[in-house]
Design a protein around this motif. Structure first.
Motif, PDB file in Angstrom:
ATOM      1  N   ILE A 554       0.884  -1.168   0.000  1.00 35.63           N
ATOM      2  CA  ILE A 554       0.000   0.000   0.000  1.00 35.63           C
ATOM      3  C   ILE A 554       0.919   1.214   0.000  1.00 35.63           C
ATOM      4  O   ILE A 554       1.663   1.443   0.959  1.00 35.63           O
ATOM      5  N   THR A 555       0.883   1.956  -1.068  1.00 29.62           N
ATOM      6  CA  THR A 555       1.869   3.024  -1.247  1.00 29.62           C
ATOM      7  C   THR A 555       1.569   4.264  -0.409  1.00 29.62           C
ATOM      8  O   THR A 555       2.483   4.967   0.006  1.00 29.62           O
ATOM      9  N   LEU A 559      -3.138   5.717   4.313  1.00 27.63           N
ATOM     10  CA  LEU A 559      -4.055   4.605   4.051  1.00 27.63           C
ATOM     11  C   LEU A 559      -3.488   3.305   4.593  1.00 27.63           C
ATOM     12  O   LEU A 559      -4.231   2.481   5.150  1.00 27.63           O
ATOM     13  N   ARG A 560      -2.190   3.106   4.459  1.00 28.08           N
ATOM     14  CA  ARG A 560      -1.539   1.893   4.985  1.00 28.08           C
ATOM     15  C   ARG A 560      -1.751   1.781   6.493  1.00 28.08           C
ATOM     16  O   ARG A 560      -2.144   0.727   7.003  1.00 28.08           O
ATOM     17  N   ASP A 561      -1.517   2.873   7.204  1.00 26.83           N
ATOM     18  CA  ASP A 561      -1.672   2.845   8.664  1.00 26.83           C
ATOM     19  C   ASP A 561      -3.129   2.645   9.058  1.00 26.83           C
ATOM     20  O   ASP A 561      -3.438   1.919  10.014  1.00 26.83           O
ATOM     21  N   GLU A 562      -4.025   3.288   8.322  1.00 27.85           N
ATOM     22  CA  GLU A 562      -5.449   3.150   8.638  1.00 27.85           C
ATOM     23  C   GLU A 562      -5.904   1.706   8.472  1.00 27.85           C
ATOM     24  O   GLU A 562      -6.681   1.182   9.292  1.00 27.85           O
ATOM     25  N   ILE A 567      -7.592  -3.562  10.750  1.00 27.71           N
ATOM     26  CA  ILE A 567      -7.471  -5.024  10.892  1.00 27.71           C
ATOM     27  C   ILE A 567      -7.161  -5.394  12.329  1.00 27.71           C
ATOM     28  O   ILE A 567      -7.748  -6.330  12.897  1.00 27.71           O
ATOM     29  N   ALA A 568      -6.252  -4.637  12.943  1.00 27.35           N
ATOM     30  CA  ALA A 568      -5.863  -4.931  14.331  1.00 27.35           C
ATOM     31  C   ALA A 568      -7.037  -4.764  15.284  1.00 27.35           C
ATOM     32  O   ALA A 568      -7.211  -5.571  16.221  1.00 27.35           O
ATOM     33  N   TYR A 606       3.253  -8.288  14.033  1.00 26.08           N
ATOM     34  CA  TYR A 606       3.173  -8.824  12.680  1.00 26.08           C
ATOM     35  C   TYR A 606       2.363  -7.897  11.763  1.00 26.08           C
ATOM     36  O   TYR A 606       2.754  -7.605  10.626  1.00 26.08           O
ATOM     37  N   LEU A 607       1.219  -7.438  12.262  1.00 28.86           N
ATOM     38  CA  LEU A 607       0.360  -6.580  11.452  1.00 28.86           C
ATOM     39  C   LEU A 607       1.039  -5.255  11.115  1.00 28.86           C
ATOM     40  O   LEU A 607       0.815  -4.681  10.050  1.00 28.86           O
ATOM     41  N   SER A 608       1.862  -4.766  12.028  1.00 27.05           N
ATOM     42  CA  SER A 608       2.548  -3.486  11.776  1.00 27.05           C
ATOM     43  C   SER A 608       3.539  -3.581  10.625  1.00 27.05           C
ATOM     44  O   SER A 608       3.927  -2.570  10.049  1.00 27.05           O
TER      45      SER A 608
END
Length: 669
Positions: A554-555, A559-562, A567-568, A606-608
């Protein structure tokens, strides 16, 4: 000496011929006393002019060695002009009242000497004052007096100092402009004097010869040469691009300085005769003007279907000519130079057609793109970058495109547009905002193609992620460019919502098995065996999902952090509750570390690390396995070689109906 044969008015022909060619100077009382008195005055005028005029006769013994009368002494120059004008009046009188006067022949000879002198002065002033008469100096004049400074002198018997003359020549302009105005004043008085005395041809010939050479040299220095069609058509576009860039700069200087300066100078020097002004300007500027505006027309005609990328240079040419058009109309308003205006208009018309063809070709290029290659990790497609860069650049030319598209309405499926566009954009079309609708249409065509590209991915979640990345890029491009002003906030809101919808669909498709592997919240407590099964199912589902998604990209940082947080929030609390509730019941199990591999905190770590394109994981504590690209085989073996398959119904073809509508719409054209 002036060429006698060229003078119709003052020639070496017989006195009778001379008398018949002159018009009556004035009407005087017919009394013999008045006639005698006037004749005496006119003959005295001829005698007075003889000494002054012959002083500047190269064949006279009293001829001064001073080369230029006007540069030597302006007082003497004024006196010389006054003598010539008085001589002309005397000759008119003598012809009408006393055609047999012996002084008439003398006056004719003096006039020829005077004209010869003025012809040389005119040529020398033109030749030696190029700096003062260069088009930039002339076009920079804030005001050019319509009357010569010499006219005031003719009405007074008192001579004025040179400083006063200079002041009159240009009171409101700079020193450089004053010098230019003074030279122009000299040329004007000489031209008017020679023309009024019937020697206009000699004056005009010198003027055309010198000024045409200056204009031609000016265009040459600007890099404008006569174009040959055959040679031009063989010229590569890589060579043409710098030529076009140079032409745009040269055209502005050529029109606003070179041609404008020549027109002002010509109008000033020959203000007494509109016919002479037009004739001179035609000889000086017509051919040069045609040479200047030939290139844009040749560029527009070079290719029947120019590639889309040509559009920007074509629009630059169109803009340059459009901006100069008011000046072109003013400068080339004579009928004799109408060909220059016609060529400029023709260039604009042909450029319009080429620009519209480029737009059509661009849309066609999007629709015809059939590449099946997928971007690793669902990243941004090359077509997305090139398309949005192109459309964003188009938005910077909104005024030009609006003018062109107004003549080429978009043939479209109205129902489809109404379902996709917001009402304000459709309403704006009637307020000269056709560019907004057209660019929005191009983006819609591209989004439909983007949906087809997404189908190339075998994995549903990756298809959604691909759409998320690429639509995010589209939205960011619109928001950060002039497209935002054209498409409006409502367009952005609508596409932001679509983006969030795709992101939610991605979560469902990518992590559904992980969410489903955890037990539902009920009052029923799981047995140790059931808990062990749930742990195993969760670990298998998570590890499989992670191994798939860790290679995704996700560039957009925000948006990547959101997406990670989203998900978390759905996963970690649920797993933490399950972990804390059932782990104690399994303490007695052998190899508990292999059974319960993840702590809740490990999941967050892991999700980070997701969405960077590679699984960047460090080994967890002893209660979890070391999972990385190098340990993939170990992970697979630990699952007994089994693979968990996520089966989520594909629903990402949001634009499918739109695609079919576009195809039908295009086929019906």
């Amino acid at each position: 000496m002036a060429k006698k044969a060229k003078s119709v008015l003052f020639s070496s022909s017989s006195p009778k011929s001379l008398l018949s060619s002159l018009s009556t100077f004035t009407s005087l009382p017919a009394s013999p006393l008045n006639q005698t008195s006037s004749q005496s005055m006119m003959e005295e005028t001829v005698e007075a002019a003889e000494s002054i005029i012959k002083k500047w006769d190269p064949n006279s013994p009293s001829y001064t060695k001073i080369i230029s009368l006007f540069s030597h002494s302006r007082k003497e120059a004024k006196e010389f002009i006054r003598c010539v004008r008085d001589l002309r009046r005397a000759m008119h009188f003598l012809v009408s009242q006393h055609s047999q006067s012996s002084k008439l022949v003398l006056a004719q000879k003096l006039m020829q000497i005077g004209m010869s002198r003025l012809e040389k002065e005119f040529f020398q002033i033109l030749s030696s004052n190029r700096d003062q008469l260069d088009p930039e100096s002339v076009s920079g004049q804030s005001s050019i007096s319509s009357n010569s400074e010499f006219d005031d002198v003719m009405q007074s018997d008192d001579d004025e100092d040179e400083d006063d003359e200079l002041k009159k020549a240009g009171e409101s302009i700079t020193q450089v402009e004053k010098a230019s105005a003074l030279v122009m004043s000299d040329l004007k008085v000489i031209a008017e004097t020679m023309i009024s005395c019937g020697y206009g041809k000699e004056c005009i010939k010198s003027y055309k010869l010198i000024r045409k050479s200056i204009v031609d040299e000016g265009l040459h220095l600007l890099g404008i040469e006569k174009c040959k069609i055959s040679r031009f058509n063989r010229t590569d576009w890589g060579v043409l691009e710098p030529m076009i860039k140079n032409w745009i700069k040269a055209a502005k200087i050529g029109v606003t300085t070179l041609f404008r300066g020549e027109k002002l100078l010509c109008d000033h020097v020959f203000s007494a005769s509109s016919t002479i002004r037009e004739s001179c300007f035609y000889e000086i500027a017509n051919e040069a003007g045609i040479n200047l505006f030939r290139l844009p027309e040749l560029v527009a005609n070079k290719e029947r279907k120019p590639p889309p990328e040509r559009i920007f240079k074509l629009m630059d040419l169109y803009t340059a000519i459009s901006d100069l058009w008011p000046e072109i109309e003013l400068i080339f308003h004579f009928d004799s130079v109408a060909a220059v205006k016609t060529l400029a208009l023709s260039s604009l018309k042909k450029l319009k057609g080429s620009i519209h063809t480029c737009l059509t070709e661009f849309e066609s290029t999007i629709q015809k793109d059939s590449s099946k290659a997928v971007v690793a990790g669902g990243g941004i497609h090359k077509l997305t970058r090139t398309t949005m860069s192109f459309i964003s650049s188009l938005s910077e030319y909104s005024s030009v495109l609006s003018e062109i598209l107004a003549e080429h309405p978009l043939k479209r499926n109205t129902r489809l547009l109404e379902s996709y566009f917001t009402a304000p954009i459709l309403e704006d079309e009637h307020n000269n905002h056709v560019i907004s609708v057209h660019l929005a249409w191009l983006i819609l065509v591209f989004l439909c193609k983007l949906d087809i590209k997404a189908e190339s991915y075998g994995d549903v979640s990756l298809s959604y992620l691909f759409l998320v990345n690429n639509i995010q890029f589209v939205v960011d491009t619109v928001r950060s460019s002039h497209l935002k002003n054209l498409l409006g906030d409502d367009w952005l809101i609508k596409h932001d919502a679509k983006l969030r919808s795709y992101a939610a669909n991605y979560e469902t498709a990518a992590w559904a098995n992980v969410f489903l592997s955890l037990p539902e919240k009920t009052n029923v407590t799981l047995s140790p065996e059931e808990a062990k099964t749930r742990f195993k199912r969760f670990h298998a589902a998570f590890e499989e999902a992670y191994m798939k998604q860790s290679s995704c990209v996700i560039t957009d940082v925000k948006l990547r952090d959101e997406l990670k947080v989203s998900i978390a929030k759905k996963l970690v609390p649920e797993y933490r509750e399950f972990y804390e509730k059932y782990l104690p019941t399994l303490r007695q199990e052998r190899n508990i570390e292999m059974l319960v591999r993840f702590k809740p905190d490990n999941l967050e770590n892991y999700l980070s690390d997701l969405f960077h394109g590679t699984p960047i994981l460090s080994c967890s504590s002893s209660s979890s396995s070391c999972i990385s690209l190098g340990c993939m085989q170990i992970f697979v073996n630990s699952l007994g070689g089994k693979t968990v398959t996520i089966e989520v119904e594909s629903s990402h073809n949001v634009f499918s109906e739109m695609k079919r509508e576009i195809i039908r719409d295009r086929l019906n054209r």
